[in-house]
Write a protein that holds these residues in place. Structure first.
Motif, PDB file in Angstrom:
ATOM      1  N   LEU A 106     -18.850   7.958  -9.028  1.00 33.56           N
ATOM      2  CA  LEU A 106     -18.373   8.785  -7.787  1.00 33.56           C
ATOM      3  C   LEU A 106     -19.542   9.641  -7.466  1.00 33.56           C
ATOM      4  O   LEU A 106     -19.803  10.183  -6.177  1.00 33.56           O
ATOM      5  N   SER A 107     -20.269   9.971  -8.442  1.00 29.32           N
ATOM      6  CA  SER A 107     -21.390  10.783  -8.090  1.00 29.32           C
ATOM      7  C   SER A 107     -22.671  10.284  -7.128  1.00 29.32           C
ATOM      8  O   SER A 107     -22.942  10.854  -6.274  1.00 29.32           O
ATOM      9  N   LEU A 108     -22.760   8.889  -7.361  1.00 32.29           N
ATOM     10  CA  LEU A 108     -23.701   8.216  -6.571  1.00 32.29           C
ATOM     11  C   LEU A 108     -22.847   7.936  -5.092  1.00 32.29           C
ATOM     12  O   LEU A 108     -23.607   8.082  -4.070  1.00 32.29           O
ATOM     13  N   ALA A 109     -21.548   7.836  -5.184  1.00 33.54           N
ATOM     14  CA  ALA A 109     -20.927   7.625  -3.802  1.00 33.54           C
ATOM     15  C   ALA A 109     -21.001   8.943  -3.020  1.00 33.54           C
ATOM     16  O   ALA A 109     -20.969   9.089  -1.896  1.00 33.54           O
ATOM     17  N   LEU A 110     -20.919   9.877  -3.817  1.00 33.93           N
ATOM     18  CA  LEU A 110     -20.880  11.341  -3.240  1.00 33.93           C
ATOM     19  C   LEU A 110     -22.395  11.467  -2.493  1.00 33.93           C
ATOM     20  O   LEU A 110     -22.078  12.064  -1.316  1.00 33.93           O
ATOM     21  N   GLY A 111     -23.419  11.311  -3.272  1.00 33.69           N
ATOM     22  CA  GLY A 111     -24.702  11.477  -2.444  1.00 33.69           C
ATOM     23  C   GLY A 111     -24.831  10.472  -1.246  1.00 33.69           C
ATOM     24  O   GLY A 111     -25.214  10.974  -0.183  1.00 33.69           O
ATOM     25  N   PHE A 112     -24.355   9.103  -1.349  1.00 35.66           N
ATOM     26  CA  PHE A 112     -24.331   8.269  -0.484  1.00 35.66           C
ATOM     27  C   PHE A 112     -23.659   8.693   0.886  1.00 35.66           C
ATOM     28  O   PHE A 112     -24.193   8.796   1.838  1.00 35.66           O
ATOM     29  N   ALA A 113     -22.407   9.266   0.637  1.00 33.28           N
ATOM     30  CA  ALA A 113     -21.464   9.775   1.647  1.00 33.28           C
ATOM     31  C   ALA A 113     -22.031  11.277   2.444  1.00 33.28           C
ATOM     32  O   ALA A 113     -22.071  11.122   3.691  1.00 33.28           O
ATOM     33  N   GLU A 114     -23.007  11.849   1.615  1.00 34.97           N
ATOM     34  CA  GLU A 114     -23.467  13.088   2.112  1.00 34.97           C
ATOM     35  C   GLU A 114     -24.725  12.906   3.225  1.00 34.97           C
ATOM     36  O   GLU A 114     -24.850  13.376   4.335  1.00 34.97           O
ATOM     37  N   THR A 115     -25.375  11.466   2.735  1.00 39.27           N
ATOM     38  CA  THR A 115     -26.488  11.075   3.765  1.00 39.27           C
ATOM     39  C   THR A 115     -25.820  10.468   4.906  1.00 39.27           C
ATOM     40  O   THR A 115     -26.254  10.348   6.179  1.00 39.27           O
ATOM     41  N   LEU A 116     -24.553  10.027   4.994  1.00 37.25           N
ATOM     42  CA  LEU A 116     -23.969   9.369   6.001  1.00 37.25           C
ATOM     43  C   LEU A 116     -23.080  10.561   6.947  1.00 37.25           C
ATOM     44  O   LEU A 116     -22.856  10.065   7.925  1.00 37.25           O
ATOM     45  N   GLY A 117     -23.154  11.654   6.529  1.00 34.68           N
ATOM     46  CA  GLY A 117     -22.189  12.630   7.012  1.00 34.68           C
ATOM     47  C   GLY A 117     -20.705  12.276   6.987  1.00 34.68           C
ATOM     48  O   GLY A 117     -19.733  12.696   7.698  1.00 34.68           O
ATOM     49  N   ALA A 118     -20.419  11.540   5.942  1.00 36.04           N
ATOM     50  CA  ALA A 118     -18.974  11.095   5.487  1.00 36.04           C
ATOM     51  C   ALA A 118     -18.480  12.152   4.425  1.00 36.04           C
ATOM     52  O   ALA A 118     -19.112  12.675   3.790  1.00 36.04           O
ATOM     53  N   HIS A 119     -17.015  12.690   4.493  1.00 35.39           N
ATOM     54  CA  HIS A 119     -16.630  13.288   3.543  1.00 35.39           C
ATOM     55  C   HIS A 119     -15.391  12.906   2.880  1.00 35.39           C
ATOM     56  O   HIS A 119     -14.679  13.425   2.288  1.00 35.39           O
ATOM     57  N   ARG A 120     -15.261  11.348   2.940  1.00 30.02           N
ATOM     58  CA  ARG A 120     -14.228  10.796   2.191  1.00 30.02           C
ATOM     59  C   ARG A 120     -14.842   9.679   1.159  1.00 30.02           C
ATOM     60  O   ARG A 120     -15.589   8.869   1.734  1.00 30.02           O
ATOM     61  N   LEU A 121     -14.336   9.951  -0.128  1.00 36.49           N
ATOM     62  CA  LEU A 121     -14.503   8.867  -1.235  1.00 36.49           C
ATOM     63  C   LEU A 121     -13.253   8.007  -1.475  1.00 36.49           C
ATOM     64  O   LEU A 121     -12.284   8.803  -1.684  1.00 36.49           O
ATOM     65  N   VAL A 122     -13.523   6.695  -1.469  1.00 37.92           N
ATOM     66  CA  VAL A 122     -12.485   5.997  -1.826  1.00 37.92           C
ATOM     67  C   VAL A 122     -12.551   5.102  -3.117  1.00 37.92           C
ATOM     68  O   VAL A 122     -13.432   4.229  -3.180  1.00 37.92           O
ATOM     69  N   VAL A 123     -11.679   5.306  -4.164  1.00 44.09           N
ATOM     70  CA  VAL A 123     -12.000   4.485  -5.442  1.00 44.09           C
ATOM     71  C   VAL A 123     -10.631   3.979  -5.986  1.00 44.09           C
ATOM     72  O   VAL A 123      -9.602   4.526  -5.671  1.00 44.09           O
ATOM     73  N   GLY A 124     -10.688   2.875  -6.563  1.00 40.84           N
ATOM     74  CA  GLY A 124      -9.334   1.957  -7.030  1.00 40.84           C
ATOM     75  C   GLY A 124      -8.893   2.389  -8.350  1.00 40.84           C
ATOM     76  O   GLY A 124      -8.346   1.647  -9.004  1.00 40.84           O
ATOM     77  N   ALA A 125      -9.059   3.771  -8.819  1.00 38.04           N
ATOM     78  CA  ALA A 125      -8.525   4.358  -9.889  1.00 38.04           C
ATOM     79  C   ALA A 125      -6.918   4.051  -9.865  1.00 38.04           C
ATOM     80  O   ALA A 125      -6.316   4.415  -8.903  1.00 38.04           O
ATOM     81  N   ASN A 126      -6.349   3.732 -11.208  1.00 41.53           N
ATOM     82  CA  ASN A 126      -5.042   3.480 -11.245  1.00 41.53           C
ATOM     83  C   ASN A 126      -4.593   3.983 -12.773  1.00 41.53           C
ATOM     84  O   ASN A 126      -5.093   3.804 -13.701  1.00 41.53           O
ATOM     85  N   ALA A 127      -3.399   4.577 -12.535  1.00 42.48           N
ATOM     86  CA  ALA A 127      -2.729   4.932 -14.051  1.00 42.48           C
ATOM     87  C   ALA A 127      -1.652   4.678 -14.221  1.00 42.48           C
ATOM     88  O   ALA A 127      -0.760   5.170 -15.086  1.00 42.48           O
ATOM     89  N   VAL A 128      -1.233   3.380 -13.648  1.00 47.09           N
ATOM     90  CA  VAL A 128       0.006   2.667 -14.066  1.00 47.09           C
ATOM     91  C   VAL A 128      -0.361   1.549 -14.828  1.00 47.09           C
ATOM     92  O   VAL A 128      -0.310   1.570 -16.091  1.00 47.09           O
ATOM     93  N   ASP A 129      -0.616   0.486 -14.281  1.00 51.16           N
ATOM     94  CA  ASP A 129      -1.310  -0.931 -14.988  1.00 51.16           C
ATOM     95  C   ASP A 129      -2.643  -0.735 -15.318  1.00 51.16           C
ATOM     96  O   ASP A 129      -3.501  -1.280 -14.460  1.00 51.16           O
ATOM     97  N   TYR A 130      -2.926  -0.104 -16.215  1.00 52.33           N
ATOM     98  CA  TYR A 130      -4.420  -0.201 -16.516  1.00 52.33           C
ATOM     99  C   TYR A 130      -4.657   0.032 -17.965  1.00 52.33           C
ATOM    100  O   TYR A 130      -3.900   0.130 -18.671  1.00 52.33           O
ATOM    101  N   SER A 131      -5.937   0.296 -18.645  1.00 52.06           N
ATOM    102  CA  SER A 131      -6.414  -0.048 -19.942  1.00 52.06           C
ATOM    103  C   SER A 131      -6.272   1.380 -20.686  1.00 52.06           C
ATOM    104  O   SER A 131      -6.882   1.215 -21.612  1.00 52.06           O
TER     105      SER A 131
END
Length: 228
Positions: A106-131
């Motif tokens: 997410l830190s890498l995504a945050l830096g990438f987004a800032e260079t794009l002028g984007a303010h939304r990060l999307v990640v597939g984290a899941n707290a139901v069927d996960y490990s």
């Protein structure tokens, strides 16, 4: 969150089932999606080939692969070949947990987004069927969103950073049904922790079990290719 015309988002794309579904959901919202994958020294590096296939099929605006050697610090069965990948889930946090992985991603995504002028990060984290990973829980996502707002130039200038985990409270079967509704081709994805060089799954690791159970519960044919 409402979207604006041509609003950009950075989507973390591992090449697995969950991230492919997240990408499809983001595109459904009309977002201009920039995919980010991480080559972190994972033993199942074939997932990066899957990420490229998924990104191409989705027609993303851009797909970057960043190299970060988490194998150098070890501590996980996914980055250290001396640690065996377990064939069944157990109590507590499993050895397939990669220390600080989602924080790094997410830190890498945050830096990438800032260079794009984007303010939304999307990640597939899941707290139901996960490990049982600690960085796949709501508290982590909320904390990282707070971090984004104080750790970036755009954040301190008032940009409305949003870290989104749209699958957080869905079962694997619900995720698969959503993907099927959106036309996700799950045959392009790889979820197995021990996938071979051709992307064929072992069928016995925890990730394979969760995936197979999800397709069965969803009542949707499983397109996974298995080795042997």
């Amino acid at each position: 969150m409402a979207t604006g015309a041509n609003e950009r988002a950075v989507v973390l794309l591992s090449g697995g089932l969950d991230s492919a579904t997240c990408l499809a959901l983001a595109r459904e919202q009309g977002l201009e999606c920039h995919a980010l994958s991480v080559d972190y020294g994972q033993r199942h590096a074939t997932e990066l080939q899957a990420a490229r296939r998924v990104a191409a099929a989705a027609g993303v605006a851009d797909h970057r692969v960043v190299h970060v050697d988490l194998a150098a610090i070890g501590g996980s069965a996914l980055t250290d070949s001396a640690i065996e990948v377990p064939e069944a889930g157990g109590e507590g946090i499993p050895v397939t947990y990669v220390p600080a992985r989602n924080t790094v991603f997410l830190s890498l995504a945050l830096g990438f987004a800032e260079t794009l002028g984007a303010h939304r990060l999307v990640v597939g984290a899941n707290a139901v069927d996960y490990s049982g990973y600690p960085d796949c829980r709501p508290a982590f996502i909320e904390a990282f969103q707070s971090l984004a707002r104080v750790a970036t130039a755009t954040g301190v200038e008032g940009a409305p950073w949003s870290v989104e985990a749209p699958l957080m409270h869905l079962s694997k079967a619900q995720i698969i049904r959503e993907g099927a509704r959106l036309g996700v081709d799950y045959s392009l994805t790889v979820s197995c922790y021990r996938a071979d060089a051709d992307g064929r799954a072992c069928g016995t690791c925890d990730s394979c079990r969760l995936r197979a159970d999800g397709f069965a519960a969803a009542g949707i044919p499983d397109p996974t290719r298995y080795a042997g």
